[in-house]
Design a protein around this motif. Structure first.
Motif, PDB file in Angstrom:
ATOM      1  N   VAL A 136       0.879  -1.168   0.000  1.00  0.00           N
ATOM      2  CA  VAL A 136       0.000   0.000   0.000  1.00  0.00           C
ATOM      3  C   VAL A 136       0.913   1.214   0.000  1.00  0.00           C
ATOM      4  O   VAL A 136       1.335   1.687   1.063  1.00  0.00           O
ATOM      5  N   HIS A 171      -8.325  -6.323   0.914  1.00  0.00           N
ATOM      6  CA  HIS A 171      -9.545  -5.949   0.193  1.00  0.00           C
ATOM      7  C   HIS A 171      -9.516  -4.436  -0.076  1.00  0.00           C
ATOM      8  O   HIS A 171     -10.384  -3.693   0.381  1.00  0.00           O
ATOM      9  N   LYS A 172      -8.497  -3.999  -0.795  1.00  0.00           N
ATOM     10  CA  LYS A 172      -8.320  -2.560  -1.040  1.00  0.00           C
ATOM     11  C   LYS A 172      -9.568  -1.957  -1.681  1.00  0.00           C
ATOM     12  O   LYS A 172     -10.142  -2.517  -2.616  1.00  0.00           O
ATOM     13  N   GLY A 173      -9.971  -0.816  -1.137  1.00  0.00           N
ATOM     14  CA  GLY A 173     -11.122  -0.105  -1.662  1.00  0.00           C
ATOM     15  C   GLY A 173     -12.447  -0.535  -1.056  1.00  0.00           C
ATOM     16  O   GLY A 173     -13.437   0.189  -1.144  1.00  0.00           O
ATOM     17  N   GLN A 174     -12.494  -1.716  -0.429  1.00  0.00           N
ATOM     18  CA  GLN A 174     -13.722  -2.203   0.188  1.00  0.00           C
ATOM     19  C   GLN A 174     -13.878  -1.619   1.586  1.00  0.00           C
ATOM     20  O   GLN A 174     -12.937  -1.603   2.366  1.00  0.00           O
ATOM     21  N   LYS A 227     -11.464   1.545   5.492  1.00  0.00           N
ATOM     22  CA  LYS A 227     -10.938   0.921   4.287  1.00  0.00           C
ATOM     23  C   LYS A 227      -9.478   1.310   4.083  1.00  0.00           C
ATOM     24  O   LYS A 227      -8.973   2.269   4.671  1.00  0.00           O
ATOM     25  N   GLU A 229      -7.160   2.353   0.794  1.00  0.00           N
ATOM     26  CA  GLU A 229      -7.346   2.782  -0.582  1.00  0.00           C
ATOM     27  C   GLU A 229      -6.672   1.821  -1.552  1.00  0.00           C
ATOM     28  O   GLU A 229      -5.681   1.183  -1.236  1.00  0.00           O
ATOM     29  N   LYS A 230      -7.225   1.751  -2.778  1.00  0.00           N
ATOM     30  CA  LYS A 230      -6.590   0.961  -3.822  1.00  0.00           C
ATOM     31  C   LYS A 230      -5.289   1.624  -4.260  1.00  0.00           C
ATOM     32  O   LYS A 230      -5.171   2.834  -4.201  1.00  0.00           O
TER      33      LYS A 230
END
Length: 230
Positions: A136, A171-174, A227, A229-230
């Protein structure tokens, strides 16, 4: 496989005896300490897998003992206290405890909590050497070796903090509601979680974020959850 070792720290001999019997009957190796100073001495000389730690004790109380343990180890800590106010629970969790049980307690409930914490911390240890890692930006979650680095600097997380970060980073973005995080990380239905997740998220941010008030990695989606972030 050698038995897991639990250190029981309480100034009341009767309580230590009861906990000792229940843990020993389940196959645990049990060590005892009457106060925080004795507990720290035990930790220096013995391999301990989990600490059951009373809050109100002479010499060195449970809060200060927990803080000192966290300076040297990430082993699970379950706090015991006759105080039932929410602020006391939050204080215990905010200084690094993994769980909190109010006195008077059921020995069977405490035994279940001990097993859950050991199972959780054991799952964080890889069964084989792999190179699985989640990136990340400049934060790296090395799942195989249970390591987290930020800008190349290794960060020491408790098993629960690591599990929360692993869940979100995987679970990036979730967006995960606090109840869902509790169910997935604690492996228990919600009901008594209260501010538990919030406190652990705050502790996690203190360790990985340059500015915990403006987090770059673990972000809050107001009214929804958390969350990465993506």
């Amino acid at each position: 496989m050698p038995p897991k070792t639990v250190l029981v720290v309480d100034d009341e001999a009767e309580i230590r005896d009861v906990i000792h019997v229940f843990l020993r009957n389940e196959g645990f190796r049990v060590l005892e300490a009457k106060h925080g100073l004795e507990a720290l001495e035990r930790l220096e000389s013995e391999k301990v897998d989990l600490v059951v730690l009373d809050v109100m004790m002479p010499e060195l109380d449970g809060i200060r003992t927990c803080m000192k343990i966290r300076e040297i180890s990430g082993i699970p800590i379950i706090m015991l206290s006759a105080k039932q106010e929410e602020i006391d629970k939050i204080t215990g969790l905010s200084i690094g405890a993994d769980d909190y049980v109010a006195k008077p307690f059921s020995p069977l409930e405490l035994l279940a909590r001990v097993k859950a914490q050991l199972r959780r911390s054991g799952m964080a240890v890889p069964k084989e050497d792999t190179s699985d890692a989640i990136y990340v930006n400049d934060l790296v979650v090395d799942i195989a070796h249970h390591r987290v680095t930020v800008k190349g600097r290794e960060v020491s997380l408790t098993p629960l903090e690591f599990a929360i970060l692993e869940l979100l980073a995987s679970h990036k973005g979730q967006v995960f509601h606090a109840d869902k995080i509790y169910e997935k990380v604690w492996k228990e239905p919600t009901g008594y979680s209260d501010n538990t997740v919030m406190v652990h998220i705050r502790n996690l941010r203190e360790k990985i974020e340059d500015n915990p008030r403006e987090p770059r990695y673990v972000k809050t989606v107001w009214g929804v959850g958390y969350k990465v972030e993506k």
